[in-house]
Design a protein around this motif. Structure first.
Motif, PDB file in Angstrom:
ATOM      1  N   HIS A  37      21.150 -11.351 -10.914  1.00 36.32           N
ATOM      2  CA  HIS A  37      20.494 -11.574 -12.193  1.00 36.32           C
ATOM      3  C   HIS A  37      19.036 -11.926 -11.900  1.00 36.32           C
ATOM      4  O   HIS A  37      18.741 -13.002 -11.365  1.00 36.32           O
ATOM      5  N   SER A  38      18.147 -11.001 -12.225  1.00 40.00           N
ATOM      6  CA  SER A  38      16.743 -11.180 -11.864  1.00 40.00           C
ATOM      7  C   SER A  38      16.126 -12.341 -12.626  1.00 40.00           C
ATOM      8  O   SER A  38      16.471 -12.617 -13.788  1.00 40.00           O
ATOM      9  N   GLY A  39      15.191 -13.029 -11.962  1.00 46.61           N
ATOM     10  CA  GLY A  39      14.485 -14.142 -12.574  1.00 46.61           C
ATOM     11  C   GLY A  39      13.242 -13.681 -13.305  1.00 46.61           C
ATOM     12  O   GLY A  39      12.908 -12.480 -13.323  1.00 46.61           O
ATOM     13  N   PRO A  40      12.517 -14.598 -13.882  1.00 46.82           N
ATOM     14  CA  PRO A  40      11.326 -14.240 -14.667  1.00 46.82           C
ATOM     15  C   PRO A  40      10.199 -13.637 -13.842  1.00 46.82           C
ATOM     16  O   PRO A  40       9.264 -13.082 -14.429  1.00 46.82           O
ATOM     17  N   ILE A  41      10.278 -13.715 -12.521  1.00 46.29           N
ATOM     18  CA  ILE A  41       9.206 -13.152 -11.706  1.00 46.29           C
ATOM     19  C   ILE A  41       9.164 -11.627 -11.797  1.00 46.29           C
ATOM     20  O   ILE A  41       8.140 -11.009 -11.506  1.00 46.29           O
ATOM     21  N   PHE A  42      10.243 -11.023 -12.247  1.00 45.32           N
ATOM     22  CA  PHE A  42      10.285  -9.563 -12.350  1.00 45.32           C
ATOM     23  C   PHE A  42       9.651  -9.129 -13.671  1.00 45.32           C
ATOM     24  O   PHE A  42      10.316  -8.700 -14.617  1.00 45.32           O
ATOM     25  N   THR A  43       8.364  -9.253 -13.722  1.00 45.85           N
ATOM     26  CA  THR A  43       7.566  -8.883 -14.877  1.00 45.85           C
ATOM     27  C   THR A  43       6.198  -8.464 -14.386  1.00 45.85           C
ATOM     28  O   THR A  43       5.907  -8.520 -13.186  1.00 45.85           O
ATOM     29  N   GLN A  44       5.326  -8.027 -15.301  1.00 39.11           N
ATOM     30  CA  GLN A  44       3.990  -7.590 -14.887  1.00 39.11           C
ATOM     31  C   GLN A  44       2.984  -8.741 -14.888  1.00 39.11           C
ATOM     32  O   GLN A  44       2.117  -8.806 -14.024  1.00 39.11           O
ATOM     33  N   ILE A  45       3.073  -9.611 -15.866  1.00 38.98           N
ATOM     34  CA  ILE A  45       2.245 -10.821 -15.872  1.00 38.98           C
ATOM     35  C   ILE A  45       3.177 -12.020 -15.934  1.00 38.98           C
ATOM     36  O   ILE A  45       3.986 -12.150 -16.855  1.00 38.98           O
ATOM     37  N   LEU A  46       3.074 -12.870 -14.934  1.00 36.42           N
ATOM     38  CA  LEU A  46       3.877 -14.095 -14.881  1.00 36.42           C
ATOM     39  C   LEU A  46       2.959 -15.288 -15.081  1.00 36.42           C
ATOM     40  O   LEU A  46       1.995 -15.474 -14.334  1.00 36.42           O
ATOM     41  N   LEU A  47       3.263 -16.094 -16.087  1.00 37.94           N
ATOM     42  CA  LEU A  47       2.539 -17.335 -16.302  1.00 37.94           C
ATOM     43  C   LEU A  47       3.367 -18.480 -15.725  1.00 37.94           C
ATOM     44  O   LEU A  47       4.456 -18.773 -16.221  1.00 37.94           O
ATOM     45  N   ALA A  48       2.861 -19.080 -14.656  1.00 37.52           N
ATOM     46  CA  ALA A  48       3.491 -20.268 -14.077  1.00 37.52           C
ATOM     47  C   ALA A  48       2.743 -21.477 -14.620  1.00 37.52           C
ATOM     48  O   ALA A  48       1.712 -21.883 -14.087  1.00 37.52           O
ATOM     49  N   ASP A  49       3.276 -22.030 -15.703  1.00 38.71           N
ATOM     50  CA  ASP A  49       2.578 -23.093 -16.417  1.00 38.71           C
ATOM     51  C   ASP A  49       2.784 -24.426 -15.711  1.00 38.71           C
ATOM     52  O   ASP A  49       3.914 -24.811 -15.410  1.00 38.71           O
ATOM     53  N   GLU A  50       1.681 -25.119 -15.444  1.00 38.89           N
ATOM     54  CA  GLU A  50       1.689 -26.412 -14.754  1.00 38.89           C
ATOM     55  C   GLU A  50       2.408 -26.294 -13.405  1.00 38.89           C
ATOM     56  O   GLU A  50       3.327 -27.036 -13.095  1.00 38.89           O
ATOM     57  N   ILE A  51       1.926 -25.365 -12.592  1.00 42.63           N
ATOM     58  CA  ILE A  51       2.584 -25.047 -11.325  1.00 42.63           C
ATOM     59  C   ILE A  51       2.655 -26.250 -10.394  1.00 42.63           C
ATOM     60  O   ILE A  51       3.587 -26.376  -9.590  1.00 42.63           O
ATOM     61  N   ASN A  52       1.700 -27.157 -10.490  1.00 47.35           N
ATOM     62  CA  ASN A  52       1.713 -28.294  -9.572  1.00 47.35           C
ATOM     63  C   ASN A  52       2.602 -29.433 -10.060  1.00 47.35           C
ATOM     64  O   ASN A  52       2.558 -30.533  -9.497  1.00 47.35           O
ATOM     65  N   ARG A  53       3.410 -29.188 -11.075  1.00 48.43           N
ATOM     66  CA  ARG A  53       4.433 -30.171 -11.446  1.00 48.43           C
ATOM     67  C   ARG A  53       5.786 -29.856 -10.815  1.00 48.43           C
ATOM     68  O   ARG A  53       6.729 -30.631 -10.950  1.00 48.43           O
ATOM     69  N   THR A  54       5.885 -28.718 -10.127  1.00 51.14           N
ATOM     70  CA  THR A  54       7.114 -28.402  -9.417  1.00 51.14           C
ATOM     71  C   THR A  54       6.932 -28.677  -7.928  1.00 51.14           C
ATOM     72  O   THR A  54       5.808 -28.801  -7.436  1.00 51.14           O
ATOM     73  N   THR A  55       8.024 -28.785  -7.200  1.00 53.09           N
ATOM     74  CA  THR A  55       7.982 -29.216  -5.800  1.00 53.09           C
ATOM     75  C   THR A  55       7.431 -28.123  -4.886  1.00 53.09           C
ATOM     76  O   THR A  55       7.469 -26.940  -5.232  1.00 53.09           O
ATOM     77  N   PRO A  56       6.931 -28.503  -3.704  1.00 51.87           N
ATOM     78  CA  PRO A  56       6.439 -27.487  -2.764  1.00 51.87           C
ATOM     79  C   PRO A  56       7.479 -26.427  -2.420  1.00 51.87           C
ATOM     80  O   PRO A  56       7.126 -25.259  -2.212  1.00 51.87           O
TER      81      PRO A  56
END
Length: 309
Positions: free
Chosen positions: A95-114
């Protein structure tokens, strides 16, 4: 052909400017990043319009769009996808994740872990995802727009250098000027829904513009100028670590894209100087304090490197 491309891109800038008020330069830099086949990091405080800019660009350039809201409990599988056991067939299906798109918005990327941030590394560099022994290609074009809050805000994790280097540009939006904020407060654009914005391009159109960008001529003196900028960052003693060869290649790509935005088929020193602060600001640290250098100071610092005439 550059003139026709410029006309189309000016229409995109104008349309986006109807929703993101008073930020024409940032819109142009975002388009430049897309044309150069890079990825964009937008850093600013909440409520400035970072997410709005990403949504508007996706709508106007007619690409598929997915958004992930990054949190500290997010896992890599939440971005990449997971394999699920199907009882009827007794097999696992992906089941593909949201990364399988043409434009991916990673909102507040620095709130997730390394660990979760690192899930984006291969995708951003190689346009593919390797998971459970299988490599899956991502759609083309593929463009990541990530937003992050300033690190002094609570609940943030600093992006590692390897992750920062995957972003071609880092830009800030800043507060709107007084005229733009007056229009915003007066509700000048409140009746305009992003979904009503026309799609002026599509995937094939973007790929064609990216091809035109690669064809923009960069003369040998300009290449030597970029080399001089790289050497200065490494040998001036001002920075802890200089710009890498990959940063130099990215600088040339970005300069070509900026030239195309100006309707030219060749790069000028001004194109390199225009994109250098956004490209170098998140890659360089002061040698004495290991702190970043402000964009205005970067411009002044690199002015000591003579440009070709």
């Amino acid at each position: 052909m550059p003139d026709a491309a410029q006309t189309l891109l000016e229409q995109v800038v104008a349309e986006a400017g109807r929703f993101v008020l008073g930020k024409e330069q940032q819109i142009r830099l975002s388009l430049c990043c897309l044309l150069a086949e890079g990825h964009l990091l937008i850093e600013d405080i909440p409520g400035i319009g970072k997410t709005t800019l990403a949504k508007v660009l996706a709508r106007i350039i007619g690409l598929g769009f997915r958004r992930i809201q990054c949190t500290n409990d997010m896992l890599p599988g939440d971005i990449l996808g997971v394999s699920v056991f199907e009882q009827q067939s007794a097999t696992f299906s992906f089941h593909s994740g949201p990364i399988f798109t043409q434009i991916l918005l990673a909102d507040e990327i620095n709130r997730t872990t390394p660990k979760t941030q690192s899930a984006l590394l291969e995708a951003m560099e190689e346009r593919q995802v390797s998971l459970e022994g299988t490599t899956r290609s991502l759609p083309a074009p593929f463009f990541v727009i990530a937003t992050q809050n300033p690190l002094e805000q609570a609940g943030t994790y600093p992006l590692p250098e390897s992750q920062l280097d995957r972003f071609l540009f880092r830009i800030t939006l800043g507060y709107p000027d007084r005229a733009a904020e007056n229009r915003l407060l007066a509700g000048d654009h409140s009746s305009r829904l992003i979904t009503d914005a026309p799609a002026l391009l599509d995937g094939k159109g973007i790929l064609h513009l990216q091809h035109l960008t690669r064809e923009v001529h960069c003369a040998e003196p300009l290449i030597r100028y970029v080399q001089d900028l790289l050497d200065f960052s490494r040998n001036s003693g001002l920075f802890s670590i200089g710009l890498s060869p990959r940063a130099g290649l990215s600088l040339l790509k970005a300069a070509r894209a900026w030239a195309l935005l100006q309707g030219r088929d060749h790069v000028l020193p001004e194109d390199v100087q225009q994109v250098l602060p956004q490209l170098a600001g998140h890659r360089l640290r002061r040698a004495d304090t290991f702190a970043e250098m402000a964009a205005e100071e970067l411009v002044t610092t690199f002015q000591s490197v003579p440009a070709p005439v």
